[in-house]
Design a protein around this motif. Structure first.
Motif, PDB file in Angstrom:
ATOM      1  N   ASN A 171       0.845  -1.195   0.000  1.00  0.00           N
ATOM      2  CA  ASN A 171       0.000   0.000   0.000  1.00  0.00           C
ATOM      3  C   ASN A 171       0.881   1.247   0.000  1.00  0.00           C
ATOM      4  O   ASN A 171       1.615   1.485   0.963  1.00  0.00           O
ATOM      5  N   PRO A 172       0.818   2.066  -1.056  1.00  0.00           N
ATOM      6  CA  PRO A 172       1.729   3.220  -1.138  1.00  0.00           C
ATOM      7  C   PRO A 172       1.463   4.276  -0.077  1.00  0.00           C
ATOM      8  O   PRO A 172       2.324   5.115   0.188  1.00  0.00           O
ATOM      9  N   ARG A 173       0.283   4.231   0.569  1.00  0.00           N
ATOM     10  CA  ARG A 173      -0.021   5.236   1.590  1.00  0.00           C
ATOM     11  C   ARG A 173       0.894   5.124   2.807  1.00  0.00           C
ATOM     12  O   ARG A 173       1.010   6.061   3.600  1.00  0.00           O
ATOM     13  N   PHE A 176       3.955   5.233   2.814  1.00  0.00           N
ATOM     14  CA  PHE A 176       5.096   6.136   2.665  1.00  0.00           C
ATOM     15  C   PHE A 176       4.760   7.572   3.076  1.00  0.00           C
ATOM     16  O   PHE A 176       5.649   8.429   3.107  1.00  0.00           O
ATOM     17  N   LYS A 177       3.505   7.848   3.369  1.00  0.00           N
ATOM     18  CA  LYS A 177       3.138   9.179   3.853  1.00  0.00           C
ATOM     19  C   LYS A 177       3.667   9.426   5.259  1.00  0.00           C
ATOM     20  O   LYS A 177       3.762  10.582   5.685  1.00  0.00           O
ATOM     21  N   ASP A 178       3.971   8.356   5.976  1.00  0.00           N
ATOM     22  CA  ASP A 178       4.590   8.502   7.295  1.00  0.00           C
ATOM     23  C   ASP A 178       6.054   8.866   7.105  1.00  0.00           C
ATOM     24  O   ASP A 178       6.852   8.070   6.620  1.00  0.00           O
ATOM     25  N   ARG A 179       6.422  10.094   7.477  1.00  0.00           N
ATOM     26  CA  ARG A 179       7.774  10.590   7.198  1.00  0.00           C
ATOM     27  C   ARG A 179       8.847   9.765   7.890  1.00  0.00           C
ATOM     28  O   ARG A 179       9.871   9.431   7.283  1.00  0.00           O
ATOM     29  N   SER A 185       9.424   6.467   6.062  1.00  0.00           N
ATOM     30  CA  SER A 185      10.162   6.640   4.801  1.00  0.00           C
ATOM     31  C   SER A 185      11.628   6.956   5.056  1.00  0.00           C
ATOM     32  O   SER A 185      12.523   6.399   4.408  1.00  0.00           O
ATOM     33  N   ARG A 202      -0.470  -0.772  10.400  1.00  0.00           N
ATOM     34  CA  ARG A 202       0.457  -0.779   9.258  1.00  0.00           C
ATOM     35  C   ARG A 202       1.735  -1.563   9.552  1.00  0.00           C
ATOM     36  O   ARG A 202       2.558  -1.754   8.653  1.00  0.00           O
TER      37      ARG A 202
END
Length: 506
Positions: free
Chosen positions: A263-265, A267-270, A273, A395
């Protein structure tokens, strides 16, 4: 033993017994990643391989481990956790037996890949079992035992591998793993409980195949690039295209599919990432010295395999100390500061290693490795804490699989890059030294050198050439360690991009 419905279905003794069995099985596999390192110089000579070719024995296994991690959850649910666990142990036993009778480099690499594919699910399953058999309030203790068990094996393995190599050969190292794995198989068959299969789960095989194709082609490109003269080779060009195409398809797929492999979402967690990128670039620094040092110490210092194994032991002991100390303080301090300080210590140790020459002694080797091990423990714990500190609970399972994939892929790429740089540094140094080894060099006309360095004598020329090779290789190793110093310092800005690890999920 009955199928468990909850952790409470087991007595304290049963839990301890199951935990011991699964940790032992995981430790046996984890040991294979380091036990062979001391044997690499002997394997290189026996299989008539160069240093970049023999590194495939390590990188092939690591890449296979990375590829084998993502489908573990689906396979475990589809076929049952215990069945998959036993199958992986059986496959691991077969790979060890096949490695013990291998006679070519191609066979060794193939069976090491098989070993990596069989072992990757073992680690994930042992962790899951350790968590499931204990109630929530005891899971911290279970994870501590699990972590220590999986660290002690790889730490002690190089010394054991050195001893086995010295009394036999490198094949004995793999053969010695068979009885341990067989014991694990039958102990697990009898005592480890079964978890029911879940037939309805789905796995994104298209996305998985795409990323596997991309990673495999990229790894082969880096491994073979130096040997095939990079983009002057049609094979390298084709592999680069395949790698780029596979990774492009993977990215496009996860951005457009309904239920993607990843799930690409996430990567919204800084912090996740930043932690993922940091681990990708840091993970090679853990293994590169362990791949380079055995060859260096045997070829240039004539140390026996057992001595090399013993010299690698302080590094592992330092890592245990670092992990133990870091585990006590990561929840009390901002891990960004801890990570920066530890990276500076790591850089100092690799700089000290870059000062090594052909006269290095035991103490010159031991103290940088002890400090480096301590730094590694702090860095690893800091990165993990930063990575998961702000990530939502739901997640974390998906994140753990991706974290392991990135860590293993980064390690294999880094090892290949380091070996490539070593070959280039050593080749350039040899060319420079050879240019000065000619009759018109005034050093050869000095009275004290006339009797020894007689360039009209074939014996003197051969001796001179061997000395040039040794010095060139030492320059190659020293330059590699210096690159690692710059590499560690370059990661500091990444650490500063993360949020405070004490803040928690947003």
């Amino acid at each position: 033993m009955a199928t468990p419905d909850a952790a409470e279905s087991h007595t304290s003794f049963e839990r301890a017994l199951i935990l011991t069995i699964v940790v032992f099985a995981g430790a046996v596999y984890a040991s294979t990643q380091t036990i062979i390192l001391v044997s690499l110089p002997q394997m290189q000579g026996d299989l008539s391989a160069s240093i970049d070719q023999i590194s495939w024995v390590v990188t092939g296994n690591i890449v296979a481990s990375a590829i084998g991690i993502p489908p573990t959850a689906w396979l475990s649910a589809r076929f049952g956790r215990k069945r998959l666990f036993l199958f992986c142990i059986g496959l691991f036993i077969a790979s060890c037996l096949l490695l013990s009778i291998s006679t070519t480099l191609e066979e060794v690499v193939l069976w090491r890949i098989m070993q990596g594919l069989s072992g990757a699910p073992l680690i994930a399953i042992t962790q899951a079992i350790a968590l499931d058999i204990y109630p929530r309030e005891r899971q911290g203790m279970a994870m501590a035992v699990w972590s220590v068990g999986l660290i002690v094996g790889p730490v002690a393995a190089p010394t054991v591998g050195g001893y086995l190599t010295e009394i036999g050969d490198w094949r004995l190292v793999f053969l010695a793993m068979v009885p341990l794995a067989v014991f694990s198989f039958f102990a697990s068959l009898v005592y480890v409980p079964e978890w029911p299969a879940e037939r309805g789960l789905r796995f994104d095989w298209f996305g998985f195949v795409a990323v596997t194709l991309g990673i495999g082609a990229a790894q082969f490109t880096i491994d073979q690039g130096q040997r095939l003269d990079w983009f002057e080779s049609t094979e390298i060009v084709l592999l680069t295209v395949v790698a780029g195409f596979g990774l492009y398809i993977f990215v496009a797929h996860i951005l457009t599919a309904r239920n993607p492999f990843l799930n690409p979402r996430i990567f919204k967690d800084r912090n996740f990432s930043v932690g993922l990128i940091t681990m990708f670039f840091y993970s090679p620094l853990i293994y590169i010295p362990m791949v380079l040092m055995p060859n260096m110490l045997e070829d240039l210092r004539d140390f026996p395999a057992l001595t090399i194994g013993l010299l690698l032991l302080p590094r592992g002991l330092g890592q245990i100390v670092g992990l133990s100390l870091a585990g006590r303080i990561v929840g009390k301090v901002d891990c960004r500061k801890l990570l920066v300080a530890s990276l500076i210590l790591q850089a100092f140790t690799t700089w000290a290693m870059s000062q090594w020459d052909l006269g290095i002694g035991i103490w010159d080797i031991v103290w940088p490795n002890v400090l480096q091990g301590i730094a590694m423990g702090f860095i690893f714990m800091s990165i993990i804490t930063i990575t998961y500190s702000t990530l939502a609970q739901e997640r974390r399972t998906e994140a753990a699989a991706l974290f392991s994939l990135v860590r293993n892929f980064g390690t294999s790429v880094g090892i290949s890059a380091a070996v490539t740089l070593f070959v280039r540094f050593a080749t350039e140094s040899r060319a420079t030294l050879t240019e000065n080894a000619e009759p018109f060099n005034e050093l050869f006309r000095l009275p004290e050198n006339l009797s020894f360095w007689d360039l009209q004598s074939l014996t003197s020329v051969a001796t001179l050439d061997s000395q040039i090779v040794r010095h060139a290789q030492m320059v190659g190793y020293a330059n590699d360690f210096f690159v690692m110093t710059v590499w560690a310092l370059a990661l500091i800005p990444l650490a500063l991009l993360a949020r405070n690890s004490l803040v928690g999920p947003r």
